[in-house]
Design an enzyme around this catalytic site. Structure first.
Site, PDB file in Angstrom:
ATOM      1  N   LYS A 106       0.836  -1.206   0.000  1.00  0.00           N
ATOM      2  CA  LYS A 106       0.000   0.000   0.000  1.00  0.00           C
ATOM      3  C   LYS A 106       0.876   1.264   0.000  1.00  0.00           C
ATOM      4  CE  LYS A 106      -3.771  -2.442   2.340  1.00  0.00           C
ATOM      5  NZ  LYS A 106      -4.664  -2.489   3.528  1.00  0.00           N
ATOM      6  N   TYR A 152     -12.461  -2.950  -3.234  1.00  0.00           N
ATOM      7  CA  TYR A 152     -12.985  -2.989  -1.854  1.00  0.00           C
ATOM      8  C   TYR A 152     -14.522  -2.925  -1.822  1.00  0.00           C
ATOM      9  CZ  TYR A 152      -8.355  -2.557   0.366  1.00  0.00           C
ATOM     10  OH  TYR A 152      -7.074  -2.783   0.834  1.00  0.00           O
ATOM     11  N   ASN A 171      -1.860  -0.228   7.361  1.00  0.00           N
ATOM     12  CA  ASN A 171      -1.339  -1.586   7.608  1.00  0.00           C
ATOM     13  C   ASN A 171      -0.490  -2.153   6.460  1.00  0.00           C
ATOM     14  OD1 ASN A 171      -3.440  -2.157   5.910  1.00  0.00           O
ATOM     15  ND2 ASN A 171      -4.509  -3.562   7.287  1.00  0.00           N
ATOM     16  N   HIS A 190      -1.705  -5.520   1.345  1.00  0.00           N
ATOM     17  CA  HIS A 190      -2.948  -6.257   1.077  1.00  0.00           C
ATOM     18  C   HIS A 190      -2.588  -7.655   0.577  1.00  0.00           C
ATOM     19  CE1 HIS A 190      -6.838  -7.414  -0.591  1.00  0.00           C
ATOM     20  NE2 HIS A 190      -6.143  -7.892  -1.614  1.00  0.00           N
ATOM     21  N   GLU A 249      -9.233 -10.459  -7.943  1.00  0.00           N
ATOM     22  CA  GLU A 249      -8.310  -9.330  -7.755  1.00  0.00           C
ATOM     23  C   GLU A 249      -7.221  -9.318  -8.828  1.00  0.00           C
ATOM     24  OE1 GLU A 249      -7.155  -9.757  -3.653  1.00  0.00           O
ATOM     25  OE2 GLU A 249      -9.120  -9.108  -2.942  1.00  0.00           O
TER      26      GLU A 249
HETATM   27  P1  DAT Z   1      -7.557  -7.357   5.192  1.00  0.00           P
HETATM   28  O1  DAT Z   1      -6.775  -6.246   4.531  1.00  0.00           O
HETATM   29  O2  DAT Z   1      -6.776  -7.977   6.324  1.00  0.00           O
HETATM   30  O3  DAT Z   1      -8.067  -8.379   4.220  1.00  0.00           O
HETATM   31  P2  DAT Z   1     -10.268  -6.322   5.334  1.00  0.00           P
HETATM   32  O4  DAT Z   1     -10.476  -6.903   3.982  1.00  0.00           O
HETATM   33  O5  DAT Z   1     -11.264  -6.643   6.407  1.00  0.00           O
HETATM   34  O6  DAT Z   1      -8.820  -6.706   5.907  1.00  0.00           O
HETATM   35  O7  DAT Z   1     -10.190  -4.741   5.229  1.00  0.00           O
HETATM   36  C1  DAT Z   1      -9.515  -4.128   4.142  1.00  0.00           C
HETATM   37  C2  DAT Z   1      -8.740  -2.951   4.665  1.00  0.00           C
HETATM   38  O8  DAT Z   1      -9.632  -2.001   5.230  1.00  0.00           O
HETATM   39  C3  DAT Z   1      -7.756  -3.290   5.814  1.00  0.00           C
HETATM   40  O9  DAT Z   1      -6.536  -3.821   5.333  1.00  0.00           O
HETATM   41  C4  DAT Z   1      -7.592  -1.963   6.438  1.00  0.00           C
HETATM   42  C5  DAT Z   1      -8.995  -1.349   6.317  1.00  0.00           C
HETATM   43  N1  DAT Z   1      -9.764  -1.593   7.541  1.00  0.00           N
HETATM   44  C6  DAT Z   1     -10.347  -2.754   7.921  1.00  0.00           C
HETATM   45  N2  DAT Z   1     -10.964  -2.630   9.101  1.00  0.00           N
HETATM   46  C7  DAT Z   1     -10.759  -1.337   9.478  1.00  0.00           C
HETATM   47  C8  DAT Z   1     -11.140  -0.557  10.605  1.00  0.00           C
HETATM   48  N3  DAT Z   1     -11.860  -1.084  11.596  1.00  0.00           N
HETATM   49  N4  DAT Z   1     -10.763   0.740  10.653  1.00  0.00           N
HETATM   50  C9  DAT Z   1     -10.031   1.290   9.633  1.00  0.00           C
HETATM   51  N5  DAT Z   1      -9.654   0.621   8.540  1.00  0.00           N
HETATM   52  C10 DAT Z   1      -9.999  -0.678   8.471  1.00  0.00           C
HETATM   53 MG    MG Z   2      -9.528  -8.271   2.763  1.00  0.00          MG
END
Ligand code: DAT
Ligand code: MG
Length: 169
Positions: free
Chosen positions: A29, A69, A132, A135, A146
Site C-alpha cells: 500500500k 474494496y 497496515n 494487502h 483481484e
Molecule cells: P484485510 O486487509 O486484512 O483483508 P479487510 O479486507 O477486512 O482486511 O479490510 C480491508 C482494509 O480495510 C484493511 O486492510 C484496512 C482497512 N480496515 C479494515 N478494518 C478497518 C477498521 N476497523 N478501521 C479502519 N480501517 C480498516
Molecule cells: Mg480483505
C-alpha cells in the site's frame, strides 16, 4: 508452452490455479512504498520460495479501488480507506506457489497490526489498522477476481523457476 496452456485454461474457464500453480494478489500500500518497505516485503516472499509472476507500480484510480474494496463499501472507514489507498503509488504483485493464498495471509499477519504477531509483515512494520502497509487476497476466489482486476493477462509472466526442485520435492 505448458504454462501458457494452463494460463489460457484458467483464464477461459476461471477454474483457478491449484497446487503449486496457485496464485495470490499482494499489494504494498502507499504507506509501505513511502516507508521504503518494498524490497523487504518482496524479499520475504522470494525467500519463502514463492514465484513472482506479476509486478507493477500503480496509482490506483477511484474506480479500481471501489471495485477492489466493493464488499467494504458500507463500512464507516470506507472513505478513509479510499483516500489512503489513492494517496500514492501501490506496488501490485502476483505471487505463485503451493498454498500461496493461505500462507501469504499468514505472512501478512492480522488486519489490525496490533493483533499481528512479531515475524509477520504487519506485526513487524506497522501500528494502526488504517496504515497496515500490505494487502493480500483472502481466498483463491478473491485472488482470481483481484488478479483479473489489477492485471491484464499479458502482464502476467510464465517463467521456469530453476530452483523449483529445491523448493518442491
Ligand atoms: P484485510 O486487509 O486484512 O483483508 P479487510 O479486507 O477486512 O482486511 O479490510 C480491508 C482494509 O480495510 C484493511 O486492510 C484496512 C482497512 N480496515 C479494515 N478494518 C478497518 C477498521 N476497523 N478501521 C479502519 N480501517 C480498516
Ligand atoms: Mg480483505
Amino acid at each position: 508452452m505448458i504454462c501458457l496452456f494452463l494460463s489460457m485454461f484458467a483464464y477461459l474457464f476461471q477454474s483457478g490455479w491449484t497446487g503449486v500453480n496457485e496464485r495470490t494478489f499482494i499489494a504494498i500500500k502507499p504507506d509501505g512504498v513511502q516507508r521504503k518497505l518494498v524490497g523487504e516485503i518482496m524479499h520475504r516472499f522470494e525467500k519463502k520460495g514463492f514465484k513472482l509472476v506479476g509486478l507493477k507500480l500503480v496509482q490506483a484510480s477511484e474506480d479500481l479501488l471501489k471495485k477492489h474494496y466493493w464488499d467494504l463499501r458500507s463500512k464507516p472507514f470506507f472513505r478513509a480507506l479510499m483516500s489512503y489507498m489513492s494517496s500514492g503509488p501501490v506496488v501490485a504483485m502476483v505471487w505463485e506457489g503451493l498454498d500461496v493464498v493461505k500462507t501469504g495471509r499468514k505472512m501478512l499477519g492480522e488486519t489490525n497490526p496490533a493483533d499481528s504477531l512479531p515475524g509477520t509483515i504487519r506485526g513487524d512494520y506497522c501500528v494502526e489498522v488504517g496504515r497496515n502497509v500490505i494487502h493480500g487476497s483472502d481466498s483463491v476466489e478473491s485472488a482470481q477476481k483481484e488478479i483479473s482486476l489489477w492485471f491484464s493477462q499479458s502482464e502476467l509472466q510464465c517463467w521456469e523457476d530453476s530452483s523449483r526442485h529445491w523448493i518442491y520435492n
